[in-house]
Design a protein around this motif. Structure first.
Motif, mmCIF file in Angstrom:
data_model
loop_
_atom_site.group_PDB
_atom_site.id
_atom_site.type_symbol
_atom_site.label_atom_id
_atom_site.label_comp_id
_atom_site.label_asym_id
_atom_site.label_seq_id
_atom_site.Cartn_x
_atom_site.Cartn_y
_atom_site.Cartn_z
ATOM 1 N N PHE A 340 0.850 -1.190 0.000
ATOM 2 C CA PHE A 340 0.000 0.000 0.000
ATOM 3 C C PHE A 340 0.884 1.238 0.000
ATOM 4 O O PHE A 340 1.662 1.452 0.938
ATOM 5 C CB PHE A 340 -0.904 -0.019 1.230
ATOM 6 N N TRP A 342 -0.313 4.615 -1.326
ATOM 7 C CA TRP A 342 -0.931 5.932 -1.420
ATOM 8 C C TRP A 342 -2.445 5.793 -1.351
ATOM 9 O O TRP A 342 -2.992 4.733 -1.672
ATOM 10 C CB TRP A 342 -0.548 6.592 -2.745
ATOM 11 N N SER A 343 -3.111 6.873 -0.934
ATOM 12 C CA SER A 343 -4.558 6.922 -1.049
ATOM 13 C C SER A 343 -4.976 8.347 -1.349
ATOM 14 O O SER A 343 -4.368 9.316 -0.854
ATOM 15 C CB SER A 343 -5.210 6.387 0.219
ATOM 16 N N SER A 344 -5.995 8.498 -2.211
ATOM 17 C CA SER A 344 -6.473 9.816 -2.599
ATOM 18 C C SER A 344 -7.909 9.693 -3.087
ATOM 19 O O SER A 344 -8.233 8.797 -3.872
ATOM 20 C CB SER A 344 -5.591 10.395 -3.715
ATOM 21 N N LYS A 348 -7.349 3.573 -3.142
ATOM 22 C CA LYS A 348 -6.097 3.063 -2.593
ATOM 23 C C LYS A 348 -5.214 2.558 -3.735
ATOM 24 O O LYS A 348 -5.708 1.941 -4.678
ATOM 25 C CB LYS A 348 -6.367 1.939 -1.592
ATOM 26 N N TYR A 349 -3.901 2.779 -3.599
ATOM 27 C CA TYR A 349 -2.940 2.396 -4.627
ATOM 28 C C TYR A 349 -1.964 1.371 -4.057
ATOM 29 O O TYR A 349 -1.399 1.566 -2.978
ATOM 30 C CB TYR A 349 -2.185 3.630 -5.131
ATOM 31 N N ASN A 443 -9.470 0.068 -5.877
ATOM 32 C CA ASN A 443 -8.063 -0.217 -5.613
ATOM 33 C C ASN A 443 -7.308 -0.208 -6.934
ATOM 34 O O ASN A 443 -7.648 -0.979 -7.838
ATOM 35 C CB ASN A 443 -7.901 -1.602 -4.969
ATOM 36 N N PRO A 485 0.479 7.229 3.000
ATOM 37 C CA PRO A 485 -0.063 6.140 3.813
ATOM 38 C C PRO A 485 0.723 5.927 5.083
ATOM 39 O O PRO A 485 1.930 6.164 5.137
ATOM 40 C CB PRO A 485 0.058 4.925 2.893
#
Length: 487
Positions: A340, A342-344, A348-349, A443, A485
């Motif tokens: 994991f 990044w998240s925006s 979630k990336y 995702n 994250p």
């Protein structure tokens, strides 16, 4: 040294130069002008200043043979160091065609096993070997053991020079690939086989050749050594017959095992709700042990099996259960393995760069479970992707495929399952498109399912920032709340 600019090749050359070898020749297919940049790119495990220092040391102590003089004079070499994938390159055909030259070959892993004064713990497998190796290292360190660790990451650090200060009590923990094993005719004292699935079949002449290579991890063991084997797979269970070592098993099928050896051997099982072990271990280890699956920081059933493999080896080495618990609960997993990043805007990336086979990417899709925008593609290993496509159905909303021989076969299977596939010209455009189509709850997964993605498409000299950097560049201008994250 063939492949002088690689991590393995450079590490060997620098080690030999530091120990008084004067007539060192490095062969590399780069040009003189391109070599420094290529060297810095593959040595991303070192800070840039240290890369510069290592490059200066290498060029100062080694006579280089670049592209126009590649392999010139190698017939007169007293010994020839090769990297694990030397046979994959057309430029090395003269070596492949000469048994006389191959008799002089040596490798980094051969030196590791030959020079270590203490027990060597070797881990291999088609999937999970990196995670299992690192976790086992952490467990042994937590147990107060002296540990030297070296992985199979071609861009990471090696540790040959640390053996100078090792003792008979120092555990050398190695991740060993099929390519290492192909030319390795000795086994570690402790051998851990996470699993064996179809992979690299083109390099080994098919499934039987690949299994033969993997079995080398246990084939040359001696009485009193330790073999840790996956009980769920027939291919790994059968390897028990190749070694006189003490056998320990792990897996989901231990309780129902029909094989007499497996049923009577110590082992760690993965149940519906926990990882548990029973058996007669070494002196300090338990006859019973349990750890709840929900407490394992790494997601996925596959990681529970990795924990079982590492715990089994640790118990066989006499580590106490409380130490295993502590190390497992503090272990956060590895980079580029369903990481994991990044998240925006509710998206979630995940970076799964090191999943370069259909079965590995299938694990990643199962772990995320739903609403996946998937970036994939690369070269062709000739592996079947039918099961991967069937798994993707119902999980993948959109697949973004980069060009490559392996990509085309996967696209055909995905489209046959009715999955929306869109082609992308390069990695940057694939990331931009993924950000554009992903919505709250999705995702975004980078999981190539093919080899060669890093060399074909990954960006920048610094491997650690490639995918994350692209995602941040695309999301931050339009999404100020984007956050880094927690780790």
């Amino acid at each position: 040294m063939v492949g002088a600019g690689s991590v393995e090749g450079a590490h060997l050359l620098l080690f030999l130069a530091a120990h008084g070898f004067k007539d060192l020749v490095g062969h590399d297919f780069s040009t003189p002008d391109a070599f420094p940049r290529a060297f810095k790119r593959v040595h991303v495990g070192w800070p840039m200043a240290e890369r510069e220092r290592l490059l200066e040391q290498l060029l100062g102590g080694v006579r280089m043979r670049y592209r126009d003089e590649y392999l010139v004079g190698i017939d007169s070499a007293g010994a020839i160091g090769v990297t694990q994938g030397w046979y994959l390159y057309d430029s090395n055909r003269p070596l492949a065609a000469s048994p006389q030259l191959q008799e002089r070959f040596f490798s980094l892993v051969q030196l590791y096993l030959g020079l270590s004064p203490g027990p060597v713990v070797g881990v291999t497998g088609s999937q999970g070997k990196s995670t299992t190796t690192r976790l086992l290292r952490d467990i042994l360190v937590a147990a107060g053991r002296e540990v030297i660790y070296a992985g199979n990451d071609r861009h990471g650090r090696q540790a040959l020079d640390q053996l100078e200060n090792a003792s008979a009590n120092t555990h050398l923990v190695l991740e060993i690939s099929n390519r290492h094993l192909k030319m390795l005719h000795r086994s570690p004292h402790v051998a851990v086989l996470t699993n064996v699935y179809p992979n690299h079949l083109d390099e080994h002449g098919g499934w039987e050749g690949y299994v033969e290579a993997k079995s080398g991890l246990v084939r040359y063991q001696a009485d009193g050594d330790i073999a840790v084997l996956n009980a769920d797979l027939e291919v790994t269970r059968d390897m028990a017959g190749l070694t006189p070592a003490n056998k320990f098993f792990f897996g989901e099928s231990l309780a129902s095992a029909t094989d007499e050896l497996v049923r009577q051997s110590p082992g760690v099982a993965v149940g519906d709700a926990d990882v548990h072990g029973t058996g007669a271990w070494a002196d300090a280890a338990p006859r019973s042990w349990s750890l709840a699956l929900e407490d394992i920081p790494m997601a996925g059933r596959h990681n529970a099996l990795n924990v079982a493999a590492a715990a089994t080896a640790a118990f066989a080495l006499g580590v106490a259960p409380a130490v295993v618990d502590s190390a497992v609960l503090g272990f956060k997993g590895l980079k580029h393995r369903i990481q994991f990043i990044w998240s925006s805007d509710g998206v979630k990336y995940f970076d799964d760069l090191n999943s370069t086979t259909p079965t590995a990417s299938e694990v990643a899709l199962r772990t995320l479970g739903a609403n996946v925008v998937w970036i994939l593609g690369g070269e062709d290993k000739g592996l079947d992707s039918g099961s991967l496509a069937r798994t993707a159905k119902g999980i993948v909303r959109k697949a973004l495929a980069l060009p490559g021989g392996g990509t085309e076969a996967i696209i055909a299977n995905l489209e046959a399952e009715g999955i929306d596939v869109e082609r992308a010209d390069d990695f940057g455009s694939a990331v931009r498109r993924a950000v554009a189509v992903a919505s709250d709850g999705d995702n975004v997964l980078l999981s190539p399912a093919c080899p060669g993605f890093f060399s074909l498409y990954y960006v920048g000299v610094d491997e650690d920032t490639g995918f994350k950097k692209l995602v941040r560049e695309v999301t931050l201008p339009t999404s100020p709340p984007a956050r880094k994250p927690r780790t």
